[in-house]
Design a protein around this motif. Structure first.
Motif, PDB file in Angstrom:
ATOM      1  N   MET A  16       0.876  -1.167   0.000  1.00  0.00           N
ATOM      2  CA  MET A  16       0.000   0.000   0.000  1.00  0.00           C
ATOM      3  C   MET A  16       0.913   1.216   0.000  1.00  0.00           C
ATOM      4  SD  MET A  16      -3.273  -0.974   2.371  1.00  0.00           S
ATOM      5  CE  MET A  16      -2.389  -1.038   3.896  1.00  0.00           C
ATOM      6  N   LEU A  17       0.746   2.054  -1.007  1.00  0.00           N
ATOM      7  CA  LEU A  17       1.652   3.176  -1.222  1.00  0.00           C
ATOM      8  C   LEU A  17       0.892   4.496  -1.145  1.00  0.00           C
ATOM      9  CD1 LEU A  17       3.340   1.682  -4.414  1.00  0.00           C
ATOM     10  CD2 LEU A  17       4.079   1.386  -2.046  1.00  0.00           C
ATOM     11  N   PRO A  18       1.540   5.544  -0.636  1.00  0.00           N
ATOM     12  CA  PRO A  18       0.877   6.852  -0.688  1.00  0.00           C
ATOM     13  C   PRO A  18       0.722   7.266  -2.147  1.00  0.00           C
ATOM     14  CG  PRO A  18       3.143   7.086   0.065  1.00  0.00           C
ATOM     15  CD  PRO A  18       2.886   5.621  -0.080  1.00  0.00           C
ATOM     16  N   ASN A  19      -0.420   7.812  -2.470  1.00  0.00           N
ATOM     17  CA  ASN A  19      -0.697   8.235  -3.838  1.00  0.00           C
ATOM     18  C   ASN A  19      -0.991   9.734  -3.787  1.00  0.00           C
ATOM     19  OD1 ASN A  19      -1.081   7.590  -6.611  1.00  0.00           O
ATOM     20  ND2 ASN A  19      -3.278   7.803  -6.329  1.00  0.00           N
ATOM     21  N   ARG A  40      -7.327   6.569   3.238  1.00  0.00           N
ATOM     22  CA  ARG A  40      -5.920   6.719   3.615  1.00  0.00           C
ATOM     23  C   ARG A  40      -5.404   5.371   4.132  1.00  0.00           C
ATOM     24  NH1 ARG A  40      -3.658  11.551   5.550  1.00  0.00           N
ATOM     25  NH2 ARG A  40      -3.138  10.368   7.415  1.00  0.00           N
ATOM     26  N   ILE A  41      -4.102   5.162   4.052  1.00  0.00           N
ATOM     27  CA  ILE A  41      -3.520   3.887   4.474  1.00  0.00           C
ATOM     28  C   ILE A  41      -3.866   3.583   5.928  1.00  0.00           C
ATOM     29  CG2 ILE A  41      -1.365   2.639   4.899  1.00  0.00           C
ATOM     30  CD1 ILE A  41      -0.205   4.051   2.396  1.00  0.00           C
ATOM     31  N   ASP A  42      -3.773   4.573   6.817  1.00  0.00           N
ATOM     32  CA  ASP A  42      -4.065   4.314   8.224  1.00  0.00           C
ATOM     33  C   ASP A  42      -5.507   3.850   8.427  1.00  0.00           C
ATOM     34  OD1 ASP A  42      -4.930   6.925   7.593  1.00  0.00           O
ATOM     35  OD2 ASP A  42      -4.586   7.661   9.620  1.00  0.00           O
ATOM     36  N   SER A  43      -6.433   4.385   7.662  1.00  0.00           N
ATOM     37  CA  SER A  43      -7.835   3.947   7.759  1.00  0.00           C
ATOM     38  C   SER A  43      -7.999   2.505   7.281  1.00  0.00           C
ATOM     39  CB  SER A  43      -8.745   4.850   6.927  1.00  0.00           C
ATOM     40  OG  SER A  43      -8.723   6.157   7.432  1.00  0.00           O
ATOM     41  N   ILE A  44      -7.309   2.171   6.190  1.00  0.00           N
ATOM     42  CA  ILE A  44      -7.363   0.796   5.669  1.00  0.00           C
ATOM     43  C   ILE A  44      -6.809  -0.171   6.711  1.00  0.00           C
ATOM     44  CG2 ILE A  44      -6.508  -0.784   3.886  1.00  0.00           C
ATOM     45  CD1 ILE A  44      -6.388   1.699   2.001  1.00  0.00           C
ATOM     46  N   LEU A  45      -5.681   0.180   7.310  1.00  0.00           N
ATOM     47  CA  LEU A  45      -5.074  -0.686   8.322  1.00  0.00           C
ATOM     48  C   LEU A  45      -5.977  -0.832   9.543  1.00  0.00           C
ATOM     49  CD1 LEU A  45      -1.351   0.465   8.149  1.00  0.00           C
ATOM     50  CD2 LEU A  45      -2.276  -1.737   7.411  1.00  0.00           C
ATOM     51  N   TYR A  69       9.621  -3.387  19.797  1.00  0.00           N
ATOM     52  CA  TYR A  69       9.741  -2.650  18.532  1.00  0.00           C
ATOM     53  C   TYR A  69       8.794  -1.455  18.589  1.00  0.00           C
ATOM     54  CZ  TYR A  69      11.880  -6.931  16.620  1.00  0.00           C
ATOM     55  OH  TYR A  69      12.681  -8.014  16.380  1.00  0.00           O
ATOM     56  N   VAL A  70       9.264  -0.355  19.141  1.00  0.00           N
ATOM     57  CA  VAL A  70       8.419   0.809  19.359  1.00  0.00           C
ATOM     58  C   VAL A  70       8.327   1.683  18.116  1.00  0.00           C
ATOM     59  CG1 VAL A  70       8.099   2.873  20.781  1.00  0.00           C
ATOM     60  CG2 VAL A  70       8.965   0.770  21.814  1.00  0.00           C
ATOM     61  N   GLN A  71       9.402   1.807  17.377  1.00  0.00           N
ATOM     62  CA  GLN A  71       9.410   2.671  16.196  1.00  0.00           C
ATOM     63  C   GLN A  71       9.209   1.846  14.932  1.00  0.00           C
ATOM     64  OE1 GLN A  71      13.179   4.721  16.635  1.00  0.00           O
ATOM     65  NE2 GLN A  71      12.144   6.421  17.635  1.00  0.00           N
ATOM     66  N   LYS A  72       8.410   2.384  14.030  1.00  0.00           N
ATOM     67  CA  LYS A  72       8.116   1.723  12.752  1.00  0.00           C
ATOM     68  C   LYS A  72       7.694   0.265  12.985  1.00  0.00           C
ATOM     69  CE  LYS A  72      11.962   2.758  10.563  1.00  0.00           C
ATOM     70  NZ  LYS A  72      12.919   2.936   9.484  1.00  0.00           N
ATOM     71  N   THR A  73       6.778   0.091  13.917  1.00  0.00           N
ATOM     72  CA  THR A  73       6.329  -1.242  14.318  1.00  0.00           C
ATOM     73  C   THR A  73       5.576  -1.925  13.178  1.00  0.00           C
ATOM     74  OG1 THR A  73       6.049  -0.370  16.551  1.00  0.00           O
ATOM     75  CG2 THR A  73       5.036  -2.504  16.077  1.00  0.00           C
ATOM     76  N   PRO A  74       6.026  -3.108  12.750  1.00  0.00           N
ATOM     77  CA  PRO A  74       5.230  -3.880  11.794  1.00  0.00           C
ATOM     78  C   PRO A  74       3.908  -4.277  12.452  1.00  0.00           C
ATOM     79  CG  PRO A  74       7.486  -4.665  11.848  1.00  0.00           C
ATOM     80  CD  PRO A  74       7.327  -3.731  13.014  1.00  0.00           C
ATOM     81  N   ILE A  85       2.411  -6.644   7.811  1.00  0.00           N
ATOM     82  CA  ILE A  85       2.733  -5.504   6.958  1.00  0.00           C
ATOM     83  C   ILE A  85       3.657  -4.577   7.738  1.00  0.00           C
ATOM     84  CG2 ILE A  85       0.701  -4.147   7.634  1.00  0.00           C
ATOM     85  CD1 ILE A  85       0.481  -3.384   4.579  1.00  0.00           C
ATOM     86  N   PHE A  86       4.641  -3.998   7.050  1.00  0.00           N
ATOM     87  CA  PHE A  86       5.567  -3.112   7.754  1.00  0.00           C
ATOM     88  C   PHE A  86       5.732  -1.790   7.010  1.00  0.00           C
ATOM     89  CE2 PHE A  86       8.280  -5.659   4.958  1.00  0.00           C
ATOM     90  CZ  PHE A  86       9.058  -4.695   4.345  1.00  0.00           C
ATOM     91  N   PRO A  87       5.983  -0.714   7.783  1.00  0.00           N
ATOM     92  CA  PRO A  87       6.152   0.611   7.177  1.00  0.00           C
ATOM     93  C   PRO A  87       7.611   0.878   6.815  1.00  0.00           C
ATOM     94  CG  PRO A  87       6.122   0.840   9.543  1.00  0.00           C
ATOM     95  CD  PRO A  87       5.932  -0.628   9.254  1.00  0.00           C
ATOM     96  N   THR A  88       7.808   1.710   5.815  1.00  0.00           N
ATOM     97  CA  THR A  88       9.172   2.105   5.441  1.00  0.00           C
ATOM     98  C   THR A  88       9.657   3.286   6.272  1.00  0.00           C
ATOM     99  OG1 THR A  88       8.287   3.549   3.716  1.00  0.00           O
ATOM    100  CG2 THR A  88       8.970   1.306   3.062  1.00  0.00           C
ATOM    101  N   HIS A  89       8.731   4.082   6.780  1.00  0.00           N
ATOM    102  CA  HIS A  89       9.034   5.273   7.574  1.00  0.00           C
ATOM    103  C   HIS A  89       8.075   5.293   8.755  1.00  0.00           C
ATOM    104  CE1 HIS A  89      10.358   6.271   3.470  1.00  0.00           C
ATOM    105  NE2 HIS A  89      11.216   7.103   4.025  1.00  0.00           N
ATOM    106  N   SER A  90       8.162   6.315   9.563  1.00  0.00           N
ATOM    107  CA  SER A  90       7.150   6.519  10.589  1.00  0.00           C
ATOM    108  C   SER A  90       5.805   6.642   9.875  1.00  0.00           C
ATOM    109  CB  SER A  90       7.458   7.805  11.360  1.00  0.00           C
ATOM    110  OG  SER A  90       6.334   8.187  12.108  1.00  0.00           O
ATOM    111  N   PRO A  91       4.750   6.020  10.402  1.00  0.00           N
ATOM    112  CA  PRO A  91       3.442   6.126   9.732  1.00  0.00           C
ATOM    113  C   PRO A  91       2.947   7.560   9.564  1.00  0.00           C
ATOM    114  CG  PRO A  91       3.430   4.333  11.296  1.00  0.00           C
ATOM    115  CD  PRO A  91       4.724   5.068  11.514  1.00  0.00           C
ATOM    116  N   GLU A  92       3.449   8.482  10.352  1.00  0.00           N
ATOM    117  CA  GLU A  92       3.051   9.887  10.214  1.00  0.00           C
ATOM    118  C   GLU A  92       3.734  10.571   9.031  1.00  0.00           C
ATOM    119  OE1 GLU A  92       4.137   8.741  13.420  1.00  0.00           O
ATOM    120  OE2 GLU A  92       2.042   8.312  13.855  1.00  0.00           O
ATOM    121  N   ASN A  93       4.787   9.982   8.514  1.00  0.00           N
ATOM    122  CA  ASN A  93       5.527  10.539   7.384  1.00  0.00           C
ATOM    123  C   ASN A  93       4.704  10.363   6.110  1.00  0.00           C
ATOM    124  OD1 ASN A  93       7.346  10.655   5.065  1.00  0.00           O
ATOM    125  ND2 ASN A  93       9.018  10.590   6.530  1.00  0.00           N
TER     126      ASN A  93
END
Length: 169
Positions: A16-19, A40-45, A69-74, A85-93
């Protein structure tokens, strides 16, 4: 590319990619299809975690409890389907992309801040993240898979001491 209103994460989901579009916020890549959605990705998750049996907050807290695993937690979306599923950055980025752990076959660095991810179905995607950061996220996901999706018991209690001289005979 198809337009959808709600997306259900499933074993065919790759990423799932930001568009960056005024209406369609997320691009979803599956093994055989590509979708865009206003969601938005966060809503889908959030919705998918609830659909599979627990809130995203509860899943995140369980993973942090077991792994720290506190940061960028899968996120473990479904134990039964083994969907992590895992994020490439902080989910807020705003550049944060999310990749499904089970779909990744190989990762190759392109340059200092970009990697090519080859999926099992030969799809190639570029991630705007360093090779080391991506490997760390894959490693975290592998630990989560071992802890939550297998019958295997892992104990993390071990001790590392300084070098000892070899005993002489």
């Amino acid at each position: 590319m198809d337009i959808i209103t709600e997306y259900k994460i499933n074993p065919q989901t790759i990423a799932m990619l930001p568009n960056f579009h005024p209406i369609y916020q997320t691009k979803i890549i599956e093994e055989e299809s590509i979708y865009v959605t206003e969601e938005r990705i966060d809503s889908i998750l959030n919705r998918n975690c609830l659909d599979y049996g627990a809130s995203i907050t509860g899943r995140r807290e369980a993973i942090i409890h077991k792994t720290n695993y506190v940061q960028k937690t899968p996120i473990l979306i479904s134990e039964t389907l083994k969907l992590i599923i895992f994020p490439t950055h902080s989910p807020e980025n705003m550049n944060c992309a999310w990749f499904m752990y089970h779909q990744i076959k190989r990762v190759t660095p392109i340059d200092k801040n970009r990697c090519e991810i080859v999926m099992h179905n030969t799809t190639k995607l570029e991630a705007q993240v360093s090779y080391q950061a991506l490997l760390q996220q894959i490693h975290k996901s592998a630990v989560i898979f071992s802890l939550f999706c297998t019958e295997q018991t892992i104990n993390f209690s071990f001790e590392v001491k300084g070098r000892n001289k070899m005993p002489t005979r």
